[in-house]
Design a protein around this motif. Structure first.
Motif, PDB file in Angstrom:
ATOM      1  N   LEU A   6       0.310   0.414  -8.976  1.00  0.00           N
ATOM      2  CA  LEU A   6       0.627   1.503  -8.409  1.00  0.00           C
ATOM      3  C   LEU A   6       1.754   1.191  -7.224  1.00  0.00           C
ATOM      4  O   LEU A   6       2.197   0.557  -8.441  1.00  0.00           O
ATOM      5  CB  LEU A   6      -0.426   0.602  -6.256  1.00  0.00           C
ATOM      6  N   CYS A   8       4.653   2.490  -3.916  1.00  0.00           N
ATOM      7  CA  CYS A   8       5.300   2.963  -2.887  1.00  0.00           C
ATOM      8  C   CYS A   8       5.114   3.959  -2.725  1.00  0.00           C
ATOM      9  O   CYS A   8       5.956   4.807  -3.816  1.00  0.00           O
ATOM     10  CB  CYS A   8       5.262   1.706  -2.148  1.00  0.00           C
ATOM     11  N   TYR A  24     -11.241   1.818  -4.024  1.00  0.00           N
ATOM     12  CA  TYR A  24      -9.413   2.224  -4.016  1.00  0.00           C
ATOM     13  C   TYR A  24      -9.566   3.309  -3.174  1.00  0.00           C
ATOM     14  O   TYR A  24      -8.534   2.855  -2.109  1.00  0.00           O
ATOM     15  CB  TYR A  24      -9.590   2.470  -4.597  1.00  0.00           C
ATOM     16  N   ASP A  25     -10.313   4.525  -2.935  1.00  0.00           N
ATOM     17  CA  ASP A  25     -10.128   5.895  -2.662  1.00  0.00           C
ATOM     18  C   ASP A  25     -10.371   5.027  -0.539  1.00  0.00           C
ATOM     19  O   ASP A  25      -9.621   5.187   0.280  1.00  0.00           O
ATOM     20  CB  ASP A  25     -11.020   6.402  -2.745  1.00  0.00           C
ATOM     21  N   LYS A  28      -7.389   3.203   1.054  1.00  0.00           N
ATOM     22  CA  LYS A  28      -6.396   3.870   0.921  1.00  0.00           C
ATOM     23  C   LYS A  28      -6.257   5.112   1.588  1.00  0.00           C
ATOM     24  O   LYS A  28      -6.136   5.073   2.585  1.00  0.00           O
ATOM     25  CB  LYS A  28      -6.150   4.654  -0.654  1.00  0.00           C
ATOM     26  N   VAL A  33      -4.695   0.151   1.903  1.00  0.00           N
ATOM     27  CA  VAL A  33      -3.519   0.187   0.620  1.00  0.00           C
ATOM     28  C   VAL A  33      -2.262  -0.117   1.100  1.00  0.00           C
ATOM     29  O   VAL A  33      -1.832   0.951   1.171  1.00  0.00           O
ATOM     30  CB  VAL A  33      -4.087   0.715  -0.339  1.00  0.00           C
ATOM     31  N   ASN A  41       2.099   2.020   3.712  1.00  0.00           N
ATOM     32  CA  ASN A  41       0.627   2.063   2.745  1.00  0.00           C
ATOM     33  C   ASN A  41       1.013   3.117   1.974  1.00  0.00           C
ATOM     34  O   ASN A  41      -0.703   4.267   1.894  1.00  0.00           O
ATOM     35  CB  ASN A  41      -0.333   1.816   3.463  1.00  0.00           C
ATOM     36  N   GLU A  44       0.651   5.580  -4.488  1.00  0.00           N
ATOM     37  CA  GLU A  44       0.238   6.529  -4.717  1.00  0.00           C
ATOM     38  C   GLU A  44      -0.412   5.214  -6.378  1.00  0.00           C
ATOM     39  O   GLU A  44       0.002   4.880  -6.770  1.00  0.00           O
ATOM     40  CB  GLU A  44       0.270   7.479  -5.471  1.00  0.00           C
TER      41      GLU A  44
END
Ligand SMILES: [Zn+2]
Length: 166
Positions: A6, A8, A24-25, A28, A33, A41, A44
């Motif tokens: 990931l 930021c 994860y979705d 997030k 996340v 937060n 991507e």
């Protein structure tokens, strides 16, 4: 488990493990996340890494390709064969002693008559004056050696070097 690389919004790259892509979705979407560096937060997915087993070391993403490559001409850590020679474990004193033993042995065998199994007999004959004294070498069993010693006959075991036994 699935691992995501990931990044930021500020460009910090990090990795995180999730149960699956839906988890994860969900995390997030709830702002759970976050970037471990700045706490942002807005993250991507960079590159998805579908490795399920821990075959690679965890915790560090591969360095970005813009980094300077490691110098290819770095000196090797060790020269093959050099560290494995058993003589490397000998102190200089031991090596010198060993060389002296070898010299003594070579001197003895060069200047003495080899009498083989007759050594005890020959040694006895010399001791009792039956024949002239000379340097001899040969074999003696432990019993022979003890008997000779008990009779007061002076002799010495030939130095045997550890790797020359036969
Ligand atoms: Zn960040």
């Amino acid at each position: 488990m699935i691992r995501y690389a990931l990044a930021c919004a500020k460009g910090h790259a990090f990795e995180s493990w999730f149960q699956n892509s839906a988890a994860y979705d969900k995390q997030k979407a709830r702002g759970l996340v976050g970037c471990p560096v700045c706490g942002d937060n807005k993250v991507e997915k960079a590159i998805m890494s579908p490795r399920l087993s821990g075959a690679k070391k965890r915790g560090h993403a591969a360095p970005p390709p813009t980094e300077a490559p490691a110098p290819a001409s770095a000196a090797p850590a060790s020269v093959p064969g050099e560290a494995k020679a058993p003589v490397a474990l000998m102190s200089p004193q031991e090596r010198e002693f060993r060389t002296k033993l070898k010299e003594l042995r070579e001197h003895l065998t060069k200047n003495a008559d080899y009498v083989g199994q007759k050594f005890p007999d020959e040694a006895r004959k010399m001791h009792y004056g039956d024949i002239d004294h000379r340097s001899i070498y040969g074999e003696a069993s432990p019993q022979d050696a003890k008997a000779l010693h008990d009779e007061g006959i002076e002799f010495h075991p030939l130095p045997v070097l550890p790797d020359e036994r036969n």
